[in-house]
Scaffold this motif. Structure first.
Motif, PDB file in Angstrom:
ATOM      1  N   ARG A  32     -33.135  19.903  19.852  1.00  0.00           N
ATOM      2  CA  ARG A  32     -33.618  18.531  19.607  1.00  0.00           C
ATOM      3  C   ARG A  32     -32.525  17.629  19.050  1.00  0.00           C
ATOM      4  O   ARG A  32     -31.920  17.911  18.058  1.00  0.00           O
ATOM      5  CB  ARG A  32     -34.794  18.532  18.618  1.00  0.00           C
ATOM      6  CG  ARG A  32     -35.431  17.155  18.488  1.00  0.00           C
ATOM      7  CD  ARG A  32     -35.833  16.833  17.070  1.00  0.00           C
ATOM      8  NE  ARG A  32     -34.703  16.879  16.145  1.00  0.00           N
ATOM      9  CZ  ARG A  32     -33.830  15.882  15.945  1.00  0.00           C
ATOM     10  NH1 ARG A  32     -33.929  14.738  16.596  1.00  0.00           N
ATOM     11  NH2 ARG A  32     -32.818  16.010  15.081  1.00  0.00           N
ATOM     12  N   SER A  82     -31.538  13.143  19.040  1.00  0.00           N
ATOM     13  CA  SER A  82     -32.069  11.833  19.431  1.00  0.00           C
ATOM     14  C   SER A  82     -31.410  11.424  20.735  1.00  0.00           C
ATOM     15  O   SER A  82     -30.204  11.217  20.790  1.00  0.00           O
ATOM     16  CB  SER A  82     -31.777  10.809  18.344  1.00  0.00           C
ATOM     17  OG  SER A  82     -32.614  11.063  17.248  1.00  0.00           O
ATOM     18  N   ARG A 132     -30.931   8.849  23.780  1.00  0.00           N
ATOM     19  CA  ARG A 132     -31.072   7.403  24.012  1.00  0.00           C
ATOM     20  C   ARG A 132     -30.666   7.003  25.411  1.00  0.00           C
ATOM     21  O   ARG A 132     -30.381   5.842  25.674  1.00  0.00           O
ATOM     22  CB  ARG A 132     -30.253   6.634  22.971  1.00  0.00           C
ATOM     23  CG  ARG A 132     -30.684   6.905  21.539  1.00  0.00           C
ATOM     24  CD  ARG A 132     -29.852   6.148  20.524  1.00  0.00           C
ATOM     25  NE  ARG A 132     -30.287   6.391  19.149  1.00  0.00           N
ATOM     26  CZ  ARG A 132     -29.856   7.389  18.391  1.00  0.00           C
ATOM     27  NH1 ARG A 132     -28.980   8.256  18.868  1.00  0.00           N
ATOM     28  NH2 ARG A 132     -30.304   7.531  17.155  1.00  0.00           N
ATOM     29  N   ASN A 136     -31.907  -1.610  19.881  1.00  0.00           N
ATOM     30  CA  ASN A 136     -32.525  -0.524  20.673  1.00  0.00           C
ATOM     31  C   ASN A 136     -32.726  -0.898  22.149  1.00  0.00           C
ATOM     32  O   ASN A 136     -33.772  -0.601  22.740  1.00  0.00           O
ATOM     33  CB  ASN A 136     -33.883  -0.131  20.061  1.00  0.00           C
ATOM     34  CG  ASN A 136     -33.745   0.623  18.747  1.00  0.00           C
ATOM     35  OD1 ASN A 136     -32.906   1.507  18.612  1.00  0.00           O
ATOM     36  ND2 ASN A 136     -34.552   0.278  17.771  1.00  0.00           N
ATOM     37  N   ARG A 141     -24.980  16.440   8.953  1.00  0.00           N
ATOM     38  CA  ARG A 141     -26.035  16.761   7.990  1.00  0.00           C
ATOM     39  C   ARG A 141     -25.422  17.023   6.617  1.00  0.00           C
ATOM     40  O   ARG A 141     -24.300  17.525   6.519  1.00  0.00           O
ATOM     41  CB  ARG A 141     -26.807  18.014   8.423  1.00  0.00           C
ATOM     42  CG  ARG A 141     -27.726  17.790   9.620  1.00  0.00           C
ATOM     43  CD  ARG A 141     -28.850  16.810   9.301  1.00  0.00           C
ATOM     44  NE  ARG A 141     -29.811  16.702  10.376  1.00  0.00           N
ATOM     45  CZ  ARG A 141     -29.766  15.791  11.358  1.00  0.00           C
ATOM     46  NH1 ARG A 141     -28.785  14.899  11.408  1.00  0.00           N
ATOM     47  NH2 ARG A 141     -30.685  15.756  12.296  1.00  0.00           N
TER      48      ARG A 141
HETATM   49  C1  LIG Z   1     -38.459   7.363  11.209  1.00  0.00           C
HETATM   50  C2  LIG Z   1     -37.247   7.289  12.110  1.00  0.00           C
HETATM   51  C3  LIG Z   1     -36.880   6.072  12.642  1.00  0.00           C
HETATM   52  C4  LIG Z   1     -35.788   5.986  13.523  1.00  0.00           C
HETATM   53  N1  LIG Z   1     -35.511   4.778  14.117  1.00  0.00           N
HETATM   54  C5  LIG Z   1     -34.527   4.719  15.034  1.00  0.00           C
HETATM   55  C6  LIG Z   1     -34.297   3.496  15.743  1.00  0.00           C
HETATM   56  O1  LIG Z   1     -34.971   2.479  15.549  1.00  0.00           O
HETATM   57  N2  LIG Z   1     -33.295   3.490  16.666  1.00  0.00           N
HETATM   58  C7  LIG Z   1     -32.532   4.591  16.939  1.00  0.00           C
HETATM   59  O2  LIG Z   1     -31.662   4.510  17.808  1.00  0.00           O
HETATM   60  N3  LIG Z   1     -32.739   5.769  16.283  1.00  0.00           N
HETATM   61  C8  LIG Z   1     -33.707   5.855  15.356  1.00  0.00           C
HETATM   62  N4  LIG Z   1     -33.957   7.039  14.711  1.00  0.00           N
HETATM   63  C9  LIG Z   1     -33.161   8.247  15.039  1.00  0.00           C
HETATM   64  C10 LIG Z   1     -32.140   8.600  13.943  1.00  0.00           C
HETATM   65  O3  LIG Z   1     -31.090   7.683  13.993  1.00  0.00           O
HETATM   66  C11 LIG Z   1     -31.645  10.055  14.173  1.00  0.00           C
HETATM   67  O4  LIG Z   1     -32.730  10.943  14.025  1.00  0.00           O
HETATM   68  C12 LIG Z   1     -30.539  10.449  13.202  1.00  0.00           C
HETATM   69  O5  LIG Z   1     -29.377   9.674  13.416  1.00  0.00           O
HETATM   70  C13 LIG Z   1     -30.143  11.931  13.332  1.00  0.00           C
HETATM   71  O6  LIG Z   1     -29.729  12.243  14.644  1.00  0.00           O
HETATM   72  P1  LIG Z   1     -30.454  13.374  15.527  1.00  0.00           P
HETATM   73  O7  LIG Z   1     -31.902  12.934  15.662  1.00  0.00           O
HETATM   74  O8  LIG Z   1     -29.755  13.393  16.871  1.00  0.00           O
HETATM   75  O9  LIG Z   1     -30.360  14.677  14.805  1.00  0.00           O
HETATM   76  C14 LIG Z   1     -35.022   7.158  13.828  1.00  0.00           C
HETATM   77  C15 LIG Z   1     -35.414   8.384  13.260  1.00  0.00           C
HETATM   78  C16 LIG Z   1     -36.513   8.456  12.436  1.00  0.00           C
HETATM   79  C17 LIG Z   1     -36.924   9.815  11.897  1.00  0.00           C
END
Ligand SMILES: Cc1cc2nc3c(=O)[nH]c(=O)nc-3n(C[C@H](O)[C@H](O)[C@H](O)COP(=O)(O)O)c2cc1C
Length: 187
Positions: free
Chosen positions: A10, A12, A14, A70, A167
């Motif tokens: 997992r 994030s 995009r 975004n 992290r």
């Molecule tokens: C509550 C929450 C809100 C977030 N909002 C955004 C967002 O608006 N745009 C975005 O690109 N990522 C968003 N993220 C993703 C975080 O940036 C991402 O989880 C963090 O940088 C860690 O990276 P990873 O998820 O790849 O481990 C969000 C994550 C969480 C948990």
């Protein structure tokens, strides 16, 4: 994929290809949320699965905030809107007594269940928390009394993320027995 592999995979995501999400995958993702725990089993979460290009483009154009706009969400084949029904009495009384907003915790758990299920299905997800709630409600005709706290973009990842994740070290986030005390790890 076992649990550790799902957690490891997992990230994030995009960037998505244009392939739609199968209805059976959408249902499996929502079922994962449905199984989540919630305070007093109040299940205050409600979800809107948005797949219409028109609505996703409108969300992208009108409901995003400056600085982190975004823009990439326009490509997502599915955006899940995380809503909460705030008029559940057990939840309101509980929150009034403790000051803890249980509906937010409940929604976070349910949505992360979805994220992990989507990961298991080979899909990519990204949480979106930086948006204009009022605009989003207008676009999707969400009633005023419903709270929208987060969205989830879901799609087939265009590519894997190979960059190492940042992290904090374990000793910074785990205290042992009392605040500020580290766990001594025996070699
Ligand atoms: C509550 C929450 C809100 C977030 N909002 C955004 C967002 O608006 N745009 C975005 O690109 N990522 C968003 N993220 C993703 C975080 O940036 C991402 O989880 C963090 O940088 C860690 O990276 P990873 O998820 O790849 O481990 C969000 C994550 C969480 C948990």
């Amino acid at each position: 994929m076992n649990y550790d592999q799902i957690l490891e995979r997992r990230r994030s995501i995009r960037s998505f290809d244009s392939k739609p999400i199968k209805t059976k995958d959408l249902l499996a993702i929502i079922e994962a949320a449905r199984l989540a725990p919630s305070a007093c089993n109040s299940q205050t979460w409600r979800f809107i699965a948005v797949t219409s290009r028109k609505h996703i483009q409108q969300i992208c154009d009108q409901a995003m905030r400056p600085v982190i706009p975004n823009r990439w969400i326009a490509q997502a084949p599915l955006v899940i809107i995380g809503c909460s029904q705030l008029d559940v009495i057990a939840n309101r009384i509980g929150s009034g007594v403790t000051g803890i907003e249980y509906y937010q915790i409940d929604l976070g758990i349910a949505m992360e269940h979805m994220v992990l299920k989507a990961t298991e299905l080979g899909l990519g997800t990204c949480w979106i928390g930086w948006f204009k709630e009022n605009k989003l409600k207008e676009i999707l005709e969400i009633p005023k009394k419903i709270k929208v706290s987060a969205m989830l973009a879901v799609g087939h990842p265009k590519s894997e993320i190979t960059k190492k994740r940042k992290r904090k070290p374990m000793e910074k986030i785990l205290f042992y027995e009392k605040w500020g005390q580290s766990l001594k790890i025996d070699e």
